[in-house]
Scaffold this motif. Structure first.
Motif, PDB file in Angstrom:
ATOM      1  N   ALA A 133       8.551  -2.803  98.239  1.00 52.44           N
ATOM      2  CA  ALA A 133       7.652  -2.369  99.316  1.00 52.44           C
ATOM      3  C   ALA A 133       7.958  -3.181 100.565  1.00 52.44           C
ATOM      4  O   ALA A 133       8.037  -4.413 100.497  1.00 52.44           O
ATOM      5  N   PHE A 134       8.134  -2.499 101.686  1.00 48.26           N
ATOM      6  CA  PHE A 134       8.457  -3.159 102.949  1.00 48.26           C
ATOM      7  C   PHE A 134       7.337  -2.851 103.951  1.00 48.26           C
ATOM      8  O   PHE A 134       7.189  -1.727 104.397  1.00 48.26           O
ATOM      9  N   PHE A 135       6.544  -3.883 104.259  1.00 49.17           N
ATOM     10  CA  PHE A 135       5.478  -3.733 105.251  1.00 49.17           C
ATOM     11  C   PHE A 135       6.034  -4.130 106.611  1.00 49.17           C
ATOM     12  O   PHE A 135       6.269  -5.314 106.875  1.00 49.17           O
ATOM     13  N   SER A 185       9.074   0.767 113.327  1.00 51.38           N
ATOM     14  CA  SER A 185       8.639   1.981 112.645  1.00 51.38           C
ATOM     15  C   SER A 185       9.535   2.251 111.438  1.00 51.38           C
ATOM     16  O   SER A 185      10.632   1.695 111.316  1.00 51.38           O
ATOM     17  N   ALA A 186       9.054   3.132 110.568  1.00 58.28           N
ATOM     18  CA  ALA A 186       9.804   3.443 109.346  1.00 58.28           C
ATOM     19  C   ALA A 186      11.171   4.041 109.671  1.00 58.28           C
ATOM     20  O   ALA A 186      12.168   3.731 109.018  1.00 58.28           O
ATOM     21  N   ASP A 246       4.555   1.289 107.686  1.00 59.36           N
ATOM     22  CA  ASP A 246       4.693   0.810 109.065  1.00 59.36           C
ATOM     23  C   ASP A 246       3.364   0.846 109.819  1.00 59.36           C
ATOM     24  O   ASP A 246       3.349   0.950 111.055  1.00 59.36           O
ATOM     25  N   THR A 247       2.247   0.744 109.075  1.00 62.78           N
ATOM     26  CA  THR A 247       0.928   0.716 109.714  1.00 62.78           C
ATOM     27  C   THR A 247       0.793  -0.530 110.584  1.00 62.78           C
ATOM     28  O   THR A 247       0.950  -1.650 110.090  1.00 62.78           O
ATOM     29  N   ASP A 269       7.082  -8.022 107.413  1.00 58.54           N
ATOM     30  CA  ASP A 269       7.761  -8.303 108.688  1.00 58.54           C
ATOM     31  C   ASP A 269       6.795  -7.993 109.845  1.00 58.54           C
ATOM     32  O   ASP A 269       6.616  -6.842 110.211  1.00 58.54           O
ATOM     33  N   TYR A 270       6.157  -8.989 110.449  1.00 58.01           N
ATOM     34  CA  TYR A 270       6.262 -10.390 110.107  1.00 58.01           C
ATOM     35  C   TYR A 270       4.887 -11.003 110.067  1.00 58.01           C
ATOM     36  O   TYR A 270       3.897 -10.373 110.479  1.00 58.01           O
TER      37      TYR A 270
END
Length: 495
Positions: free
Chosen positions: A261-263, A268-269, A317-318, A345-346
């Protein structure tokens, strides 16, 4: 048998009792004593604490201990282990153990009995969570924080949904040491000395042994150093390794990759996806955005996109997430997609609770603690990117230090590992002299050629290992980090 605990009075004077099936517990124990092989089907999921009747839990635990010693579990072999159990004496002692084996019919439904015992244990945990939730919600004192109560309830419900609850909160040394041996075995069998999740960069794996469950790693650097690029590289490598190992039939516990999972609170995505496509297709990200690619490059891009369709990499990407919201979303991803690695990030773009007020140091401390708690709660590695203070720019040696972590010393304290990414050519580029000064320009150009494309990952803190540097290549075109080839850049001091 012991009486069930009484709860609240129901309408009409009837009483509600905690969910349980004592007969199923007795039948399962009988099946285990008749045929010890039944334990192979149930012991991975069913624990002694799942039994409602405490004496049944102790009998089950004694059976497992005998089987661990390669001994036969029977009423005869159990007798000396349970002779001093007062509750068992009240049921008849060893005669009760013999009574449990009186019906061979229990062998037929042993798995169903075990599943029902497990399910009822979860229901009891859910009752406890609900009772505590109601009690806390009825508290209207001034220092009550409803959002904190909601967060605590989500944590408790997540643990119940994962089959943990209070059952999984305490481990004896046997359980802990068994897990430690499994980690060492994984490293031995990997051939690359990777005991955790692979970063996809061999030199980094060799330094840290991979990304370990429950660890919080901080990746910090000044703007332009490539923090997001390195994090994206690692996220992609972990997710693609999971896909490859799964296709090869490797069981999940031995898989060296992870669903990731990448926050992304900054990009943006689609921007992150463009970076990954650039890395895998070998095309410049700038060229992709501007459409300056040839037909052949477009075919390479299409091929890379097809290969990445099944990649278990989930991007959120919220913007403006609070640490509580991020943890809630991470739990949901864990539950739905079995995510085993999280990237943030970050860190400084996360928000703390309203309690922190205008105290930014306190807010960052809350965020770093929250990320460490998340890593332990989900039992997976968390990689969080962080900014550095401008103090780096005022020194002659621009290599970062732990004291450069921005806004809070708690980041260093909470982290299990702290990494700094450093590229000397970034700073050397700013020193470019005028071409008219041929001597100075020639020296500068020679130095740039020597260090161009080189990067250092400085492991400034490692709770379970040594610190030091990892040297890599950085391709500015595709923003990809990779290992140095053997003997490459030897003149720079790289072995």
């Amino acid at each position: 048998m012991a009486e069930a605990l009484k709860l609240v009075e129901a309408p009409g004077g009837a009483t509600k009792e905690l969910p349980r099936n004592i007969e199923a517990e007795a039948a399962l124990l009988g099946a285990l004593l008749i045929d010890n092989r039944v334990a192979e089907d149930v012991q991975m999921k069913l624990k002694p604490a799942h039994f409602f009747e405490p004496v049944h839990g102790r009998i089950y635990e004694a059976i497992l201990k005998l089987l661990d010693r390669n001994m036969i579990a029977s009423p005869v072999t159990l007798k000396p282990m349970l002779d001093q159990d007062e509750a068992l004496k009240g049921l008849g002692g060893s005669a009760y153990l013999v009574q449990l084996t009186s019906s061979g019919a229990s062998l037929i439904g042993a798995r169903d009995f075990a599943q029902q015992i497990y399910d009822l244990a979860l229901l009891r945990e859910l009752v406890g969570v609900g009772r505590e939730l109601v009690e806390n919600a009825l508290d209207t004192s001034e220092d009550v924080d409803p959002k904190a109560q909601i967060e605590a309830a989500e944590v408790a419900l997540y643990r119940v949904s994962e089959g943990e609850g209070e059952v999984g909160s305490v481990k004896n040394f046997l359980q802990a040491s068994t897990m430690a041996v499994q980690v060492a075995e994984r490293a031995l069998n990997s051939g690359g000395h990777v005991s955790g999740i692979t970063t996809g960069i061999d030199s980094l794996n060799a330094k840290i042994g991979g990304l370990h469950n429950s660890d919080l790693m901080i990746l910090a650097g000044r703007p332009g150093m490539g923090k997001t690029s390195l994090a994206t590289n690692i996220a992609y490598n972990a997710a693609s390794r999971w896909l490859r190992d799964e296709a090869d039939g490797i069981p999940p516990e031995k898989n060296l990759g992870a669903r990731t999972a990448f926050f992304s609170l900054e990009m943006s995505a689609d921007q992150l996806a463009t970076r990954i496509l650039a890395e895998q297709s070998g095309i410049s990200g700038e060229a992709l955005r501007m459409g300056k690619i040839s037909r052949q490059e477009f075919q390479n891009l299409s091929r890379a996109a097809r290969e990445l369709q099944e990649l278990p990499l989930y991007i959120d990407d919220t913007p403006g997430l609070t640490i509580a919201a991020l943890r809630t979303r991470a739990r949901r991803l864990k539950r739905r997609h079995n995510v085993g690695f999280i990237v943030v990030d970050y860190l400084q773009l996360l928000q703390g609770s309203s309690k922190a007020g205008d105290n930014r140091v306190q807010e960052i401390s809350e965020i770093s603690r929250g990320l460490k708690t998340l890593a332990k709660e989900l039992n997976c590695p968390v990689l969080a990117l962080s900014q550095l203070s401008r103090a780096v720019e005022s020194r002659e040696d621009k290599r970062p230090q732990l004291s450069d972590l921005r806004e809070s010393g708690s980041i260093e304290q909470d982290a299990d590992m702290v990494w700094f990414v450093f590229r000397e050519d970034y700073y050397e580029m700013a020193k470019e002299p005028k071409m008219e000064d041929e001597g100075a320009y020639a020296i500068w150009r020679e130095n740039m050629e020597r260090i161009h494309g080189l990067a250092e990952l400085i492991v400034a803190k490692q709770r379970h290992g040594a610190t030091g540097k990892v040297r890599m290549k950085f391709d500015a075109k595709t923003t990809k980090f990779s290992d140095l080839a053997e003997g490459e850049y030897a003149d720079y001091g790289y072995d």
